[in-house]
Design an enzyme around this catalytic site. Structure first.
Site, PDB file in Angstrom:
ATOM      1  N   ARG A 152      12.098  -6.707   4.623  1.00  0.00           N
ATOM      2  CA  ARG A 152      12.155  -5.326   5.107  1.00  0.00           C
ATOM      3  C   ARG A 152      12.730  -5.275   6.526  1.00  0.00           C
ATOM      4  O   ARG A 152      13.236  -4.234   6.950  1.00  0.00           O
ATOM      5  CB  ARG A 152      10.764  -4.686   5.074  1.00  0.00           C
TER       6      ARG A 152
ATOM      7  N   LYS B 266       0.839  -1.211   0.000  1.00  0.00           N
ATOM      8  CA  LYS B 266       0.000   0.000   0.000  1.00  0.00           C
ATOM      9  C   LYS B 266       0.876   1.265   0.000  1.00  0.00           C
ATOM     10  O   LYS B 266       0.658   2.165  -0.805  1.00  0.00           O
ATOM     11  CB  LYS B 266      -0.912   0.039   1.247  1.00  0.00           C
TER      12      LYS B 266
ATOM     13  N   ARG C 115       0.003  -9.004  12.992  1.00  0.00           N
ATOM     14  CA  ARG C 115      -0.574  -7.977  12.110  1.00  0.00           C
ATOM     15  C   ARG C 115      -1.530  -8.599  11.093  1.00  0.00           C
ATOM     16  O   ARG C 115      -2.554  -8.014  10.744  1.00  0.00           O
ATOM     17  CB  ARG C 115       0.537  -7.196  11.418  1.00  0.00           C
TER      18      ARG C 115
ATOM     19  N   ARG D  69      12.759  -1.877  10.776  1.00  0.00           N
ATOM     20  CA  ARG D  69      11.465  -1.402  11.297  1.00  0.00           C
ATOM     21  C   ARG D  69      11.065  -2.266  12.487  1.00  0.00           C
ATOM     22  O   ARG D  69      11.068  -3.498  12.386  1.00  0.00           O
ATOM     23  CB  ARG D  69      10.399  -1.442  10.197  1.00  0.00           C
TER      24      ARG D  69
ATOM     25  N   ARG E 222      -8.852   1.604   9.128  1.00  0.00           N
ATOM     26  CA  ARG E 222      -8.348   0.243   9.297  1.00  0.00           C
ATOM     27  C   ARG E 222      -9.337  -0.647  10.045  1.00  0.00           C
ATOM     28  O   ARG E 222      -9.068  -1.802  10.283  1.00  0.00           O
ATOM     29  CB  ARG E 222      -7.051   0.297  10.078  1.00  0.00           C
TER      30      ARG E 222
HETATM   31  P1  B4P Z   1       4.646  -1.497   2.069  1.00  0.00           P
HETATM   32  O1  B4P Z   1       4.270  -0.725   0.860  1.00  0.00           O
HETATM   33  O2  B4P Z   1       5.476  -0.758   3.091  1.00  0.00           O
HETATM   34  O3  B4P Z   1       3.430  -2.159   2.832  1.00  0.00           O
HETATM   35  P2  B4P Z   1       2.176  -1.592   3.572  1.00  0.00           P
HETATM   36  O4  B4P Z   1       1.057  -2.366   3.002  1.00  0.00           O
HETATM   37  O5  B4P Z   1       2.103  -0.082   3.451  1.00  0.00           O
HETATM   38  O6  B4P Z   1       2.560  -1.951   5.112  1.00  0.00           O
HETATM   39  P3  B4P Z   1       1.901  -2.003   6.561  1.00  0.00           P
HETATM   40  O7  B4P Z   1       0.424  -2.273   6.476  1.00  0.00           O
HETATM   41  O8  B4P Z   1       2.727  -2.978   7.328  1.00  0.00           O
HETATM   42  O9  B4P Z   1       2.206  -0.637   7.242  1.00  0.00           O
HETATM   43  P4  B4P Z   1       1.490   0.589   7.927  1.00  0.00           P
HETATM   44  O10 B4P Z   1       2.547   1.612   7.906  1.00  0.00           O
HETATM   45  O11 B4P Z   1       0.169   0.953   7.284  1.00  0.00           O
HETATM   46  O12 B4P Z   1       5.405  -2.769   1.536  1.00  0.00           O
HETATM   47  C1  B4P Z   1       5.988  -3.728   2.382  1.00  0.00           C
HETATM   48  C2  B4P Z   1       7.340  -4.197   1.845  1.00  0.00           C
HETATM   49  O13 B4P Z   1       7.177  -4.878   0.603  1.00  0.00           O
HETATM   50  C3  B4P Z   1       8.334  -3.075   1.577  1.00  0.00           C
HETATM   51  O14 B4P Z   1       9.603  -3.501   2.004  1.00  0.00           O
HETATM   52  C4  B4P Z   1       8.289  -2.895   0.087  1.00  0.00           C
HETATM   53  O15 B4P Z   1       9.525  -2.420  -0.441  1.00  0.00           O
HETATM   54  C5  B4P Z   1       7.997  -4.296  -0.401  1.00  0.00           C
HETATM   55  N1  B4P Z   1       7.180  -4.315  -1.631  1.00  0.00           N
HETATM   56  C6  B4P Z   1       6.147  -3.490  -1.930  1.00  0.00           C
HETATM   57  N2  B4P Z   1       5.634  -3.824  -3.155  1.00  0.00           N
HETATM   58  C7  B4P Z   1       6.365  -4.901  -3.590  1.00  0.00           C
HETATM   59  C8  B4P Z   1       6.291  -5.724  -4.780  1.00  0.00           C
HETATM   60  N3  B4P Z   1       5.391  -5.498  -5.759  1.00  0.00           N
HETATM   61  N4  B4P Z   1       7.179  -6.745  -4.887  1.00  0.00           N
HETATM   62  C9  B4P Z   1       8.082  -6.986  -3.896  1.00  0.00           C
HETATM   63  N5  B4P Z   1       8.198  -6.241  -2.766  1.00  0.00           N
HETATM   64  C10 B4P Z   1       7.345  -5.210  -2.623  1.00  0.00           C
HETATM   65  O16 B4P Z   1       1.125   0.136   9.446  1.00  0.00           O
HETATM   66  C11 B4P Z   1       2.093  -0.148  10.456  1.00  0.00           C
HETATM   67  C12 B4P Z   1       1.473  -0.139  11.876  1.00  0.00           C
HETATM   68  O17 B4P Z   1       1.013   1.195  12.213  1.00  0.00           O
HETATM   69  C13 B4P Z   1       0.211  -1.017  12.091  1.00  0.00           C
HETATM   70  O18 B4P Z   1       0.544  -2.373  12.388  1.00  0.00           O
HETATM   71  C14 B4P Z   1      -0.469  -0.287  13.301  1.00  0.00           C
HETATM   72  O19 B4P Z   1       0.134  -0.620  14.535  1.00  0.00           O
HETATM   73  C15 B4P Z   1      -0.182   1.180  13.017  1.00  0.00           C
HETATM   74  N6  B4P Z   1      -1.289   1.817  12.260  1.00  0.00           N
HETATM   75  C16 B4P Z   1      -1.206   2.323  10.975  1.00  0.00           C
HETATM   76  N7  B4P Z   1      -2.394   2.840  10.586  1.00  0.00           N
HETATM   77  C17 B4P Z   1      -3.263   2.653  11.632  1.00  0.00           C
HETATM   78  C18 B4P Z   1      -4.647   2.950  11.820  1.00  0.00           C
HETATM   79  N8  B4P Z   1      -5.385   3.527  10.841  1.00  0.00           N
HETATM   80  N9  B4P Z   1      -5.222   2.617  13.011  1.00  0.00           N
HETATM   81  C19 B4P Z   1      -4.500   2.051  13.985  1.00  0.00           C
HETATM   82  N10 B4P Z   1      -3.202   1.737  13.878  1.00  0.00           N
HETATM   83  C20 B4P Z   1      -2.564   2.024  12.700  1.00  0.00           C
END
Ligand code: B4P
Length: 183
Positions: free
Chosen positions: A127, A15, A143, A132, A90
């Site tokens: 990652r 995302k 998660r 992180r 979320r």
């Molecule tokens: P990302 O792009 O970083 O993944 P994400 O879906 O954004 O991550 P996540 O859901 O964990 O994080 P968030 O910050 O929202 O990609 C992951 C990895 O894959 C990276 O290393 C990337 O380089 C790689 N990648 C991406 N695309 C790829 C592809 N096509 N091929 C190969 N590799 C690829 O949340 C983190 C924490 O924050 C939560 O657990 C929670 O505690 C808190 N939080 C955030 N929002 C919240 C909310 N609304 N309410 C309550 N808590 C919240």
């Protein structure tokens, strides 16, 4: 009013990666609650102190804290021309709060990035090398569980606004699918 797009999908689905690319292409702010919370933790603010251990354990930060930072961010001038929400809402309560604040039009399209569980664990373990705090095997499983229990039920609430995008390919191929989903 410009485009109001929401990215949905399990942790590690990409995302953040896709949202950053799309926000640049569309010229709208990328509003990531994950990024905002990690910044608060790094800066040691009151919010950051409360969020730190919750995030490290893979749980969701309390709704009132997250809703407050998103409302403040969406009230800024640059969000008047549209925005891209990444990681928020979320759960059902956060989705209701967003609709209560900005109406049914607060989300025009919800892009659901679909990725297999094995691939998710693989990406997040890679990652982990970047340091992180929430990327370790136990937390990743927690998660995923939180996603299934709290976030997945919310997806249905967006009904026909949801467009599924295959998140399994290379970053640029996934992005091509994102762009196709929006035309
Ligand atoms: P990302 O792009 O970083 O993944 P994400 O879906 O954004 O991550 P996540 O859901 O964990 O994080 P968030 O910050 O929202 O990609 C992951 C990895 O894959 C990276 O290393 C990337 O380089 C790689 N990648 C991406 N695309 C790829 C592809 N096509 N091929 C190969 N590799 C690829 O949340 C983190 C924490 O924050 C939560 O657990 C929670 O505690 C808190 N939080 C955030 N929002 C919240 C909310 N609304 N309410 C309550 N808590 C919240």
């Amino acid at each position: 009013m410009g485009r109001r797009i929401l990215f949905l999908g399990p942790p590690g689905a990409g995302k953040g990666t896709q949202a950053a690319m799309l926000a640049t292409a569309l010229g709208v702010p990328h509003v990531s609650t994950g990024v905002m919370l990690r910044e608060a933790v790094a800066a040691g603010t009151e919010l950051g102190k409360r969020a730190k251990s919750i995030m490290a354990g893979g749980d969701l930060v309390p709704d009132d804290l997250v809703v407050a930072i998103v409302e403040e961010r969406l009230a800024r001038d640059d969000a008047a021309c549209g925005y891209l929400l990444d990681g928020f809402p979320r759960n059902v309560a956060q989705a209701r709060a967003l609709t209560a604040a900005l109406g049914d039009d607060s989300v025009e399209v919800a892009l659901l990035l679909e990725v297999d569980e094995d691939e998710i664990v693989d990406r997040l373990m890679k990652r982990a090398a970047e340091g992180r705090a929430d990327d370790n095997e136990d937390t990743i499983r927690r998660r995923l569980e939180v996603y299934r229990q709290e976030t997945e039920p919310m997806v249905a609430a967006y009904g026909d606004k949801v467009v599924a995008v295959d998140g399994m390919g290379a970053v640029d191929d996934v992005f091509a699918g994102v762009v196709r989903a929006l035309v």
